[in-house]
Design an enzyme around this catalytic site. Sequence first.
Site, PDB file in Angstrom:
ATOM      1  N   MET A 170       0.835  -1.197   0.000  1.00 35.46           N
ATOM      2  CA  MET A 170       0.000   0.000   0.000  1.00 35.46           C
ATOM      3  C   MET A 170       0.864   1.238   0.000  1.00 35.46           C
ATOM      4  SD  MET A 170      -1.204   0.080   3.972  1.00 35.46           S
ATOM      5  CE  MET A 170       0.044  -0.155   5.222  1.00 35.46           C
ATOM      6  N   LEU A 225       8.577   6.834   3.222  1.00 34.66           N
ATOM      7  CA  LEU A 225       7.859   6.760   1.960  1.00 34.66           C
ATOM      8  C   LEU A 225       7.728   5.286   1.601  1.00 34.66           C
ATOM      9  CD1 LEU A 225       9.132   9.484  -0.562  1.00 34.66           C
ATOM     10  CD2 LEU A 225       6.851   9.246   0.406  1.00 34.66           C
ATOM     11  N   ASP A 226       6.511   4.839   1.384  1.00 33.39           N
ATOM     12  CA  ASP A 226       6.263   3.455   1.016  1.00 33.39           C
ATOM     13  C   ASP A 226       6.909   3.143  -0.332  1.00 33.39           C
ATOM     14  OD1 ASP A 226       4.295   1.060   1.709  1.00 33.39           O
ATOM     15  OD2 ASP A 226       4.173   1.416  -0.453  1.00 33.39           O
ATOM     16  N   PRO A 227       7.224   1.879  -0.624  1.00 34.82           N
ATOM     17  CA  PRO A 227       7.824   1.524  -1.913  1.00 34.82           C
ATOM     18  C   PRO A 227       7.038   2.023  -3.125  1.00 34.82           C
ATOM     19  CG  PRO A 227       8.021  -0.324  -0.429  1.00 34.82           C
ATOM     20  CD  PRO A 227       7.202   0.707   0.295  1.00 34.82           C
TER      21      PRO A 227
END
Length: 341
Positions: free
Chosen positions: A1, A81-83
């Site tokens: 997500m 920061l998400d992938p």
Amino acid sequence: MINDPTIEHSDVASPPPHRSGEEGPSQGRRQQRGQGSDRPKRRDVNGWVILDKGVGMTSTHAVAVVKRAFNAKKAGHAGTLDPLASGILPIALGEATKTVPFVMDGRKAYIFTVTWGIETDTDDAEGRPVATSDSRPDRALVEAALPAFVGAIEQVPPRYSAIKIAGERAYDLARDGEVVELVARPVQIDHLAVVEHTSDRTVISAECGKGTYVRAIARDLGRVLGCYGHVSALRRTRVGPFAEAESCLVATLEEGGPDGNAAHLRPVETALDAVVSVAVSRDMALRLMRGQPVLLRGQDAPTEGKAFATCGGILVAVGDVERGELVPHRVFHLGGTARQG
């Protein structure tokens, strides 16, 4: 997500990465003793690196890459920061890690894409659809709905977030199939504007403060418009004093080497741009370094609020001014080696 960051690190941390390739205990001990390893000795590097993180990289991996690129002893980041998200990831090296909270307390700016017609359980493209609609808003409808989300508003965080419920992360409870009920929290959103619009998607720019979830904006906007929606792309363009113009890519750092990368290192005090600066004498600096308060003199000296002290242009301490006295909360050991911008 897409884990759009909030100001609190604990609110944005991703689940622990898979560690199947982790070294065994005996190998780790050998390397700690310096046996069988020609790794150069880590250096004392102090400052900020403004990384433009690409899609697919975790924040933890990004920190490791920067730490290796500078051969630095210590590193950390200011806001996960998400992938699936890209953009500005400020990474602190050495003494700069002491200023991380000031960066995380800063305003943030994003560009995000809302895909209409589907709401997901994670409020982004990785989730499972939970509601659908054939309805699609036109640009005028989207623009008319945005003002209700600007200002001081109440926002319910996504169910898949790192917020704790009775000591457990919300995303862990949600993955275990438990019903996650999160209460609305006050957030500040200063700006929302449509950048681009097509029949199925709208690109929106946002500026917001502590605790704001971009995914929740997309979710709630879709509900208000009666068409549902989720974030399908997210890019962070600013964090506190750091913006895209001064950022660098992973590939650039990997090619530069520890010495060549010095041009990408911002001074530690850059994180304190929103804080009052005061110059102190050497004797006052020594007192601050021992954790002792000093009385600030001069017509322009602050009497209350946050402030940081410098001596000879070098950062010494940051703290609170109380009745004209600077009470240090963090002291810095930069000596004459700090890079000055």
